[in-house]
Design an enzyme around this catalytic site. Structure first.
Site, mmCIF file in Angstrom:
data_model
loop_
_atom_site.group_PDB
_atom_site.id
_atom_site.type_symbol
_atom_site.label_atom_id
_atom_site.label_comp_id
_atom_site.label_asym_id
_atom_site.label_seq_id
_atom_site.Cartn_x
_atom_site.Cartn_y
_atom_site.Cartn_z
ATOM 1 N N ASP A 37 0.892 -1.151 0.000
ATOM 2 C CA ASP A 37 0.000 0.000 0.000
ATOM 3 C C ASP A 37 0.932 1.203 0.000
ATOM 4 O OD1 ASP A 37 -1.546 2.206 0.637
ATOM 5 O OD2 ASP A 37 -2.658 1.223 2.260
ATOM 6 N N SER A 83 -0.762 13.840 -14.691
ATOM 7 C CA SER A 83 -1.980 13.881 -15.507
ATOM 8 C C SER A 83 -2.074 15.234 -16.191
ATOM 9 C CB SER A 83 -3.217 13.664 -14.632
ATOM 10 O OG SER A 83 -4.405 13.921 -15.355
ATOM 11 N N TYR A 97 -8.659 15.975 -7.684
ATOM 12 C CA TYR A 97 -7.786 15.084 -8.439
ATOM 13 C C TYR A 97 -6.737 15.914 -9.184
ATOM 14 C CZ TYR A 97 -6.138 11.897 -12.063
ATOM 15 O OH TYR A 97 -5.346 11.158 -12.906
ATOM 16 N N LYS A 121 -2.541 15.819 -8.858
ATOM 17 C CA LYS A 121 -1.634 15.567 -9.971
ATOM 18 C C LYS A 121 -0.753 16.783 -10.273
ATOM 19 C CE LYS A 121 -2.485 11.277 -10.855
ATOM 20 N NZ LYS A 121 -1.422 10.246 -10.702
#
Length: 252
Positions: free
Chosen positions: A62, A142, A155, A159
């Site tokens: 993890d 991203s 999000y 990124k």
């Protein structure tokens, strides 16, 4: 082979982009530590690589857990007697949601996996790379971290942190000749992208394809091939860069 005898560790390698990167690395001669929170998926990818004539070892981690990351890096170094490449691919996204409606649990998990994981891989991985030569780190960011969009604010923020940190780390590690770059994919055909829009349909795919100048969303191989280049000695004078693999999306 572009990565002959290189030793690499790839997080989030049990599926999607991470699995593709692992397989492409192995085809180019690298030994690959396939790391994923789902050990069974990591084992499937590692087995495929070995069946195809490559060398790979699966590891559980993890990436938001320091001990897990430390164990994976120690295991990879021991398995291959060294390590020159780190690919931070593990990541999660969110569904299209207003910024005020994202739950704290979702926010925490997303930043732990997308951002805090880089802290742990740096902490446990960089001292290992520093012992070897011609090393590289490739982080998967991203286009959402370059040009954020409504409904994906948190999000995009996570990124953007990946992209910014990659550049800063490149400066810091340059004296040790460790290169650091990031890749900014556009929407890529993986389960994650369809989770974002509540499932795949012909109509949704057509709409996504139409939003890309080259006429389609990304394929995992598009990202994997870029990672091969950035990890290879062909990119020996490239560091601190964010390479958009986006079919021209950022031009719009």
């Amino acid at each position: 082979m572009r990565l002959l005898n290189k030793r690499a560790i790839v997080t989030g390698a049990g599926s999607g982009i991470g699995a593709a990167i692992s397989c492409h690395f192995a085809k180019q001669g690298a030994k690959v530590a396939v790391v994923d929170i789902n050990l069974e998926k990591a084992e499937v990818v590692a087995n495929k690589i070995c069946v195809d004539g490559g060398e790979a070892v699966p590891f559980y981690a993890d990436v938001s857990n320091s001990d897990d990351v430390a164990n994976a890096f120690a295991g990879a170094e021991m398995a291959f007697s060294g390590l020159e490449i780190i690919v931070n691919c593990a990541g999660i996204n969110q569904k299209l949601t207003a910024c005020t409606e994202v739950s704290e649990e979702t926010f925490d998990r997303m930043f732990n996996v997308n951002v805090k994981s880089l802290y742990f891989t740096t902490l446990h991985g960089v001292p290992i790379l520093a012992k070897y030569e011609r090393c590289a780190i490739v982080n998967i960011g991203s286009v959402g971290g370059i040009r954020p969009r409504a409904g994906m604010a948190w999000y995009g923020a996570s990124k953007a942190a990946v992209n910014a940190y990659s550049a800063a780390l490149a400066l810091e590690l340059a004296p040790q000749r460790i290169r650091v770059n990031s890749i900014a994919p556009v929407r890529t055909d993986t389960p994650m992208v369809w989770y974002m829009v509540d499932g795949e349909t012909v109509e949704k795919r057509a709409k996504m394809d139409s939003e890309i100048p080259l006429g389609r969303i990304g394929h995992v191989d598009d990202i994997a091939q870029a990672a091969v280049y950035l990890a290879s000695d062909e990119a020996s004078f490239v560091t601190g860069q964010t390479l958009a693999v986006d079919g021209g999306r950022l031009l719009l």
